[in-house]
Design a protein around this motif. Structure first.
Motif, PDB file in Angstrom:
ATOM      1  N   HIS A  38       1.647  -1.348   0.109  1.00  0.00           N
ATOM      2  CA  HIS A  38       0.080   0.052   0.220  1.00  0.00           C
ATOM      3  C   HIS A  38       0.875   1.012   0.127  1.00  0.00           C
ATOM      4  CE1 HIS A  38      -3.896  -1.501   0.697  1.00  0.00           C
ATOM      5  NE2 HIS A  38      -3.425  -2.841   1.428  1.00  0.00           N
ATOM      6  N   PRO A  39       0.423   2.382  -0.888  1.00  0.00           N
ATOM      7  CA  PRO A  39       1.046   3.483  -0.668  1.00  0.00           C
ATOM      8  C   PRO A  39       1.454   4.189   0.623  1.00  0.00           C
ATOM      9  CG  PRO A  39      -1.028   3.762  -2.102  1.00  0.00           C
ATOM     10  CD  PRO A  39      -0.685   2.033  -1.850  1.00  0.00           C
ATOM     11  N   LYS A  40       2.055   5.048   1.036  1.00  0.00           N
ATOM     12  CA  LYS A  40       2.021   5.653   2.028  1.00  0.00           C
ATOM     13  C   LYS A  40       2.526   6.940   2.227  1.00  0.00           C
ATOM     14  CE  LYS A  40       2.275   1.386   4.173  1.00  0.00           C
ATOM     15  NZ  LYS A  40       0.694   0.858   4.520  1.00  0.00           N
ATOM     16  N   VAL A  41       1.476   7.830   1.732  1.00  0.00           N
ATOM     17  CA  VAL A  41       1.374   9.487   1.367  1.00  0.00           C
ATOM     18  C   VAL A  41       1.586  10.203   2.978  1.00  0.00           C
ATOM     19  CG1 VAL A  41       0.490  10.675   1.289  1.00  0.00           C
ATOM     20  CG2 VAL A  41       0.631   8.948   0.063  1.00  0.00           C
ATOM     21  N   LEU A  42       1.969  10.815   3.144  1.00  0.00           N
ATOM     22  CA  LEU A  42       2.385  11.926   4.846  1.00  0.00           C
ATOM     23  C   LEU A  42       1.388  12.851   4.563  1.00  0.00           C
ATOM     24  CD1 LEU A  42       6.623  12.514   4.798  1.00  0.00           C
ATOM     25  CD2 LEU A  42       5.130  11.156   5.843  1.00  0.00           C
ATOM     26  N   ARG A  43       1.153  12.713   5.468  1.00  0.00           N
ATOM     27  CA  ARG A  43       0.133  14.356   5.804  1.00  0.00           C
ATOM     28  C   ARG A  43       0.661  15.348   5.113  1.00  0.00           C
ATOM     29  NH1 ARG A  43      -4.555  13.467   8.092  1.00  0.00           N
ATOM     30  NH2 ARG A  43      -3.691  11.349   9.004  1.00  0.00           N
ATOM     31  N   GLN A  44       1.814  15.945   5.317  1.00  0.00           N
ATOM     32  CA  GLN A  44       1.846  16.862   5.541  1.00  0.00           C
ATOM     33  C   GLN A  44       1.995  17.500   4.110  1.00  0.00           C
ATOM     34  OE1 GLN A  44       6.062  17.863   7.703  1.00  0.00           O
ATOM     35  NE2 GLN A  44       5.875  19.745   7.295  1.00  0.00           N
ATOM     36  N   VAL A  45       2.631  16.375   3.078  1.00  0.00           N
ATOM     37  CA  VAL A  45       2.628  16.327   1.733  1.00  0.00           C
ATOM     38  C   VAL A  45       0.749  17.000   1.113  1.00  0.00           C
ATOM     39  CG1 VAL A  45       3.038  15.692  -0.259  1.00  0.00           C
ATOM     40  CG2 VAL A  45       4.397  14.554   1.716  1.00  0.00           C
ATOM     41  N   VAL A  46       0.120  16.476   1.502  1.00  0.00           N
ATOM     42  CA  VAL A  46      -1.120  16.435   1.072  1.00  0.00           C
ATOM     43  C   VAL A  46      -1.562  18.035   1.314  1.00  0.00           C
ATOM     44  CG1 VAL A  46      -3.207  16.122   1.194  1.00  0.00           C
ATOM     45  CG2 VAL A  46      -2.159  14.026   1.041  1.00  0.00           C
ATOM     46  N   ILE A  47      -1.525  18.534   3.266  1.00  0.00           N
ATOM     47  CA  ILE A  47      -1.521  19.570   3.599  1.00  0.00           C
ATOM     48  C   ILE A  47      -0.423  20.615   2.589  1.00  0.00           C
ATOM     49  CG2 ILE A  47      -1.607  21.105   5.192  1.00  0.00           C
ATOM     50  CD1 ILE A  47      -1.829  18.247   7.625  1.00  0.00           C
TER      51      ILE A  47
END
Length: 64
Positions: A38-47
Motif C-alpha cells: 500500500h502507498p504511504k503518503v505523508l499527511r504534511q505533503v497533502v496539506i
C-alpha cells in the motif's frame, strides 16, 4: 504522520493499492510503498499541496 488507508482512498478516489499508486504518480504526490504493497503518503505533503496550514503538535528541530 501518514494518511490512513481510508484517507488515501478518499484522496485518490481508488481503493486498490495499484490504482492509488498510479494516481499518486500521475499527480506527482510523493509516497513510499510499504511492505504490504500500500502507498504511504505523508499527511504534511497533502496539506502542503492543498494549501492548508498544519498546527505544530510537538517540538521541532531548529537549525541555526
Amino acid at each position: 504522520m501518514f494518511l490512513t488507508a481510508e484517507e488515501v482512498a478518499d484522496l485518490t478516489g481508488y481503493k486498490k493499492p495499484g490504482a492509488q499508486i498510479k494516481w499518486l504518480t500521475a499527480e506527482r504526490y510523493g509516497f513510499a510503498v510499504g511492505g504490504d504493497g500500500h502507498p504511504k503518503v505523508l499527511r504534511q505533503v497533502v496539506i502542503g499541496r492543498l494549501g492548508g496550514i498544519q498546527s505544530r503538535k510537538g517540538p521541532e528541530l531548529r537549525l541555526g
